[in-house]
Each structure stands twice: as C-alpha cells, then as structure tokens.
Design a protein around this motif. Structure first.
Motif, PDB file in Angstrom:
ATOM      1  N   MET A   1      10.310  10.173  -4.917  1.00  0.00           N
ATOM      2  CA  MET A   1      10.750   9.283  -4.003  1.00  0.00           C
ATOM      3  C   MET A   1      11.046   8.097  -4.189  1.00  0.00           C
ATOM      4  O   MET A   1      11.937   7.377  -3.416  1.00  0.00           O
ATOM      5  N   ARG A   2      10.685   7.367  -5.158  1.00  0.00           N
ATOM      6  CA  ARG A   2      11.069   6.074  -5.682  1.00  0.00           C
ATOM      7  C   ARG A   2      12.467   5.876  -5.878  1.00  0.00           C
ATOM      8  O   ARG A   2      12.856   4.817  -5.694  1.00  0.00           O
ATOM      9  N   GLU A   3      13.037   7.021  -6.544  1.00  0.00           N
ATOM     10  CA  GLU A   3      14.184   6.944  -6.837  1.00  0.00           C
ATOM     11  C   GLU A   3      15.160   7.100  -5.569  1.00  0.00           C
ATOM     12  O   GLU A   3      16.314   6.337  -5.561  1.00  0.00           O
ATOM     13  N   THR A   4      14.891   7.707  -4.669  1.00  0.00           N
ATOM     14  CA  THR A   4      15.330   7.654  -3.497  1.00  0.00           C
ATOM     15  C   THR A   4      15.490   6.519  -2.798  1.00  0.00           C
ATOM     16  O   THR A   4      16.506   6.067  -2.167  1.00  0.00           O
ATOM     17  N   LEU A   5      14.288   5.982  -2.740  1.00  0.00           N
ATOM     18  CA  LEU A   5      14.351   4.493  -1.915  1.00  0.00           C
ATOM     19  C   LEU A   5      15.089   3.474  -2.765  1.00  0.00           C
ATOM     20  O   LEU A   5      15.870   2.602  -2.031  1.00  0.00           O
ATOM     21  N   ALA A   6      14.983   3.562  -3.844  1.00  0.00           N
ATOM     22  CA  ALA A   6      15.857   2.673  -4.729  1.00  0.00           C
ATOM     23  C   ALA A   6      17.314   2.842  -4.481  1.00  0.00           C
ATOM     24  O   ALA A   6      18.093   1.900  -4.392  1.00  0.00           O
ATOM     25  N   GLN A   7      17.608   4.083  -4.333  1.00  0.00           N
ATOM     26  CA  GLN A   7      19.130   4.460  -4.125  1.00  0.00           C
ATOM     27  C   GLN A   7      19.563   4.014  -2.747  1.00  0.00           C
ATOM     28  O   GLN A   7      20.585   3.367  -2.488  1.00  0.00           O
ATOM     29  N   TYR A   8      18.556   4.414  -1.763  1.00  0.00           N
ATOM     30  CA  TYR A   8      19.017   3.846  -0.334  1.00  0.00           C
ATOM     31  C   TYR A   8      19.316   2.455  -0.384  1.00  0.00           C
ATOM     32  O   TYR A   8      19.999   1.832   0.082  1.00  0.00           O
ATOM     33  N   ARG A   9      18.360   1.430  -1.044  1.00  0.00           N
ATOM     34  CA  ARG A   9      18.360   0.042  -0.903  1.00  0.00           C
ATOM     35  C   ARG A   9      19.658  -0.443  -1.763  1.00  0.00           C
ATOM     36  O   ARG A   9      20.120  -1.560  -1.595  1.00  0.00           O
ATOM     37  N   SER A  10      20.312   0.304  -2.601  1.00  0.00           N
ATOM     38  CA  SER A  10      21.341  -0.169  -3.446  1.00  0.00           C
ATOM     39  C   SER A  10      22.571  -0.055  -2.627  1.00  0.00           C
ATOM     40  O   SER A  10      23.561  -0.690  -3.170  1.00  0.00           O
ATOM     41  N   ASN A  12      25.112  -0.823   0.804  1.00  0.00           N
ATOM     42  CA  ASN A  12      24.932  -1.735   2.002  1.00  0.00           C
ATOM     43  C   ASN A  12      24.777  -1.104   3.278  1.00  0.00           C
ATOM     44  O   ASN A  12      24.476  -0.155   3.358  1.00  0.00           O
ATOM     45  N   ARG A  13      24.946  -2.201   4.228  1.00  0.00           N
ATOM     46  CA  ARG A  13      24.161  -1.864   5.724  1.00  0.00           C
ATOM     47  C   ARG A  13      24.868  -0.566   6.272  1.00  0.00           C
ATOM     48  O   ARG A  13      24.289   0.357   6.700  1.00  0.00           O
ATOM     49  N   PRO A  14      26.217  -0.453   6.497  1.00  0.00           N
ATOM     50  CA  PRO A  14      26.811   0.604   6.969  1.00  0.00           C
ATOM     51  C   PRO A  14      26.444   1.939   6.292  1.00  0.00           C
ATOM     52  O   PRO A  14      25.865   2.863   7.152  1.00  0.00           O
ATOM     53  N   ALA A  15      26.289   2.004   5.076  1.00  0.00           N
ATOM     54  CA  ALA A  15      25.950   3.326   4.563  1.00  0.00           C
ATOM     55  C   ALA A  15      24.514   3.620   4.754  1.00  0.00           C
ATOM     56  O   ALA A  15      24.336   4.934   5.098  1.00  0.00           O
ATOM     57  N   ARG A  16      23.860   2.671   4.737  1.00  0.00           N
ATOM     58  CA  ARG A  16      22.165   2.835   5.203  1.00  0.00           C
ATOM     59  C   ARG A  16      22.124   3.424   6.747  1.00  0.00           C
ATOM     60  O   ARG A  16      21.305   4.401   6.655  1.00  0.00           O
ATOM     61  N   ARG A 135      30.760   7.535  -4.102  1.00  0.00           N
ATOM     62  CA  ARG A 135      30.697   8.552  -2.959  1.00  0.00           C
ATOM     63  C   ARG A 135      29.566   9.515  -3.198  1.00  0.00           C
ATOM     64  O   ARG A 135      28.931  10.238  -2.512  1.00  0.00           O
ATOM     65  N   VAL A 136      29.614  10.105  -4.664  1.00  0.00           N
ATOM     66  CA  VAL A 136      28.725  11.170  -5.131  1.00  0.00           C
ATOM     67  C   VAL A 136      27.254  10.824  -4.742  1.00  0.00           C
ATOM     68  O   VAL A 136      26.409  11.426  -4.317  1.00  0.00           O
ATOM     69  N   GLU A 137      26.950   9.503  -4.980  1.00  0.00           N
ATOM     70  CA  GLU A 137      25.577   9.088  -4.737  1.00  0.00           C
ATOM     71  C   GLU A 137      25.138   8.935  -3.261  1.00  0.00           C
ATOM     72  O   GLU A 137      24.064   9.231  -2.996  1.00  0.00           O
ATOM     73  N   ALA A 138      26.193   8.600  -2.670  1.00  0.00           N
ATOM     74  CA  ALA A 138      26.134   8.289  -1.316  1.00  0.00           C
ATOM     75  C   ALA A 138      25.910   9.635  -0.482  1.00  0.00           C
ATOM     76  O   ALA A 138      24.963   9.955   0.424  1.00  0.00           O
ATOM     77  N   PHE A 139      26.627  10.754  -0.821  1.00  0.00           N
ATOM     78  CA  PHE A 139      26.484  12.108  -0.576  1.00  0.00           C
ATOM     79  C   PHE A 139      25.354  12.806  -0.702  1.00  0.00           C
ATOM     80  O   PHE A 139      24.556  13.683   0.091  1.00  0.00           O
ATOM     81  N   ALA A 140      24.555  12.388  -2.058  1.00  0.00           N
ATOM     82  CA  ALA A 140      23.592  12.833  -2.249  1.00  0.00           C
ATOM     83  C   ALA A 140      22.410  12.279  -1.265  1.00  0.00           C
ATOM     84  O   ALA A 140      21.249  13.069  -0.647  1.00  0.00           O
TER      85      ALA A 140
END
Length: 411
Positions: A1-10, A12-16, A135-140
C-alpha cells in the motif's frame, strides 16, 4: 500500500481528484445496483420480464450511448461532461428510490445509464491527457481506486438496504450530488484540442488499427465479465446452501478487489520495466484464460461437487488469477487506445471502444448461457470453462498477431 500512496502523491491535483472521483462513483453505484433487482421484484412486485426490462434499459442506454458521450466530451470539453453525467445520475438514483410506476422507473433507469455514457469516456480521456507520458501509471492507480469502490460499495449498500432500499437510493444520490458540487468547484477545466472539437466521429470509425484492436480485445471482456455471471452462479451451485452461496460470492468479489488494491501498482511497474506494452496485453489475456483452466481442471478431476469443503477453492483461485490478468493488461490497454487515436478525439475513441466491448459482452453472455444450458443437458459441466478457454486463446492470439504486425502502434 505504501507504493500505491506514493504513486498517488506523485500525480498532480486533477489526476488525484479523478481517481478519487472514480472511487466515489463506484461506491455509490455498487451500493445500489446489486440490490435493485430484489427491490423491483420484491418490494414493488414487478414480474421477472419487467425487472429485466428496467435493468436492460440502464445497460442499453449506457453501452449504446458511449460513442455519443465521448464525442460530446471531445466537442465541449471533459469537465462539463463529467459534471453533467454526475448530475444526471444524482437525479436517476433519487428517482429510483422515490417512484414505483413502470414508466418512471424506466426513465430513472435510462437516466442512470446515460449518465455513465456521459462521464466515463470523459474521465478516461481527461486522465490520459493530464497524465501525459505517465498514462500507464495513472491508469494502474485508477484501477486501484476503481476496485476499492467495488469492494466498499456493496458493503454499505447491504447495511442501508437492510433498513430501507429507498434510503440506499437517496444516500447514493447524495453521494453523487456531493461529487458533482466538488467537481464544479475543484476540478480544473481541461478542453479537448481545437481540432477535436470540429472533427467528426466518423474519423474514429475510419481508424482501422483502432477498430482491429477493439475487435481483438472483445474476448478479454467476455472473460472478465464472468466474475459477475458464471463465477457467482458456480459458487452458489457448489456451496450447497443459500447462506454458503452468499458468503462465497462475497468472498469472490472481496478477493478480486483486494488482489487489485494490493498488487496493481507493483505489478504495473514490473511489467513496464520488463515487457513491451503488446506483450503485457498478451500476458494479461493469457492469465485471464488460465483462470478458466483452473476451473476446467477442477471439473475434470471432480473436485467441484456441491457441498464439498474444497469445492470453493478453484473458484476463488480462478477469481484471483482473472483479476491478476486484468491488472497486467488494463493500464496498457487504456494507453494503447490513446496511442492508436494519435492523441486525437481520445474521448470518442474511448466511447466507441466501450460500445464495442459492451456489445461483445452481451453476445458473449448469451453464448455462455447457451453453453451452460447445453452442459446441464448433456451432463458435461466442464463445457462452459472449455468454451471460455477457447475464447481467451483466440483473443490472446489475435492481440499477439496485432502486436507482431505493429498493429498496436500508431501508423
């Protein structure tokens, strides 16, 4: 889950905000829809064919209107269509809880489905445009939040429906209302390219590489949809009791969601590092096919008899493998659509892709049901699993051939 949270924080605001929006959309949708049929047939006393009609209108209005929703998003911008879709679903869900006449129910069902056709292509196109090369990371990440919503929604719906289904509808509508207000105020405007606003959707229909890819991927959607059709039916059959079946189906969905939530980001990172996008798609569909090999083997070995303590294990394992296959392929599938579109009219491409896959699911479900009936008639319980394996094998081969011929890359 830490990887997921780190990915989320990486991001910008619209994507989050878009991935959190999708979580909220799924929570509200899945807290209501799994219990709608029981409300229509039980509380309202509708005949079975009328229940099917109301539910069918929702599916048809969504799947049949995806192309229109995508074209409108490219014409008017992504944010207006997301807001319009959420607003319409707010009204549709509220209406489902407040009316009991058939015409009103059909209107509510249509509104609920058409709302999805408005915001689904727009959300994906917005996310693809905002994420750019990521895009790939965003859709993951999108799939993690998507699956989390599927996990949470039915649990909330079960608690609320235990009190009153109308309360479930109103709470779901309130969630969409809050989501609509939040997006109006916080989601930045993201216009489609000016060329997209004047292009015709007919140009999308002339994109042969995209159409070939869409057709090749139909089988993967037939396979993935079985977590809603054949797997629950099988679990209820082998459980040996109504309570056992209910618990088993709940476990089925829980395993699928948890596997995706825990593993998606890490698996996508590994796939992107080690494999080409085309090979990731082939591997993903191959894993989905292997899920039904597990059930075929269990049937041939006779370990899926009703009431057996071990009968549920193959089904739960198959659900996990099916989810793993979806996890491997989904981010690269969404990225491939953008690539094949040439980054033009992306929402329209997503809309048409969803329509094609929806038609494929409908036809596939009819054939799967026919295989199930034939299996019972001739005493061959392995037949549906074999048919799904063959479907997956054809789909895997088709995508592999497209990849080898460079059909997964823009011309």
């Amino acid at each position: 889950m830490r990887e997921t949270l780190a990915q989320y924080r990486s991001f910008n605001r619209p994507a989050r905000m878009l991935v959190v929006n999708q979580f909220t959309i799924n929570v509200a949708f899945y807290m209501l829809m799994p219990y709608l049929a029981a409300h229509l047939s039980g509380t309202l006393g509708l005949a079975g064919w009328l229940v099917g009609l109301v539910l069918g209108v929702r599916n048809l209005s969504q799947q049949g209107m995806f192309l229109l929703g995508g074209a409108l998003a490219d014409r008017f911008g992504y944010k207006p269509l997301i807001v319009a879709g959420c607003t319409l679903r707010t009204g549709g869900f509220a209406l489902l809880g407040l009316v009991d006449s058939l015409p009103a129910l059909i209107i509510a069902s249509f509104a609920t489905g058409f709302a999805g056709a408005l915001f689904n292509p727009a959300v994906r196109a917005y996310l693809a445009a905002d994420a750019g090369e990521r895009r790939v990371e965003a859709f993951a990440l999108f799939n993690v939040f998507y699956q989390a919503g599927i996990l949470v929604g039915p649990l909330l719906g079960l608690a609320l429906t235990g009190l009153d289904f109308r309360l479930t509808c109103l709470v779901a509508a309130a969630v969409f209302l809050g989501l609509t207000i939040a997006q109006v105020g916080a989601l930045p405007t993201h216009e489609a390219a000016s060329a997209d606003r004047v292009s015709s959707w007919r140009t999308v229909l002339r994109n042969r590489q995209f159409l070939a890819f869409s057709a090749a991927m139909i089988g993967s959607y037939v396979l993935s949809f079985q977590v809603y059709l054949l797997l629950p039916l099988h679990v209820r059959k082998v459980s040996g009791s109504e309570l056992g079946g209910t618990i088993g189906v709940g476990a089925l969905f829980a395993i699928s969601a948890v596997v995706a939530i825990v593993g998606q980001v890490r698996i996508t990172a590994w796939c992107k590092r080690k494999l080409s996008p085309g090979r990731c798609l082939v591997l993903g569909i191959g894993l989905m096919t292997a899920a039904f090999a597990v059930l075929l083997g269990a049937s041939l070995l006779g370990v899926d008899h009703a009431g057996s303590p071990v009968a549920l294990i193959p089904a739960l394992l198959a659900a996990a493998v099916l989810t793993a296959g979806t996890m491997v392929g989904y981010p690269f599938e969404m990225d491939t659509i953008v690539s094949l579109s040439g980054n033009r009219q992306v929402a329209t491409h997503y809309g048409l892709y969803n329509t094609i896959s929806g038609i494929g699911i409908t036809v596939g479900n009819l054939l799967t049901g026919a295989a199930l009936d034939l299996a019972e008639e001739i005493g061959a319980p392995y037949l549906p699993w074999l048919a799904l394996m063959l479907t997956g094998a054809v789909c895997t081969l088709a995508v592999h051939l497209l990849d080898r011929s460079r059909g997964l890359q823009p011309a």
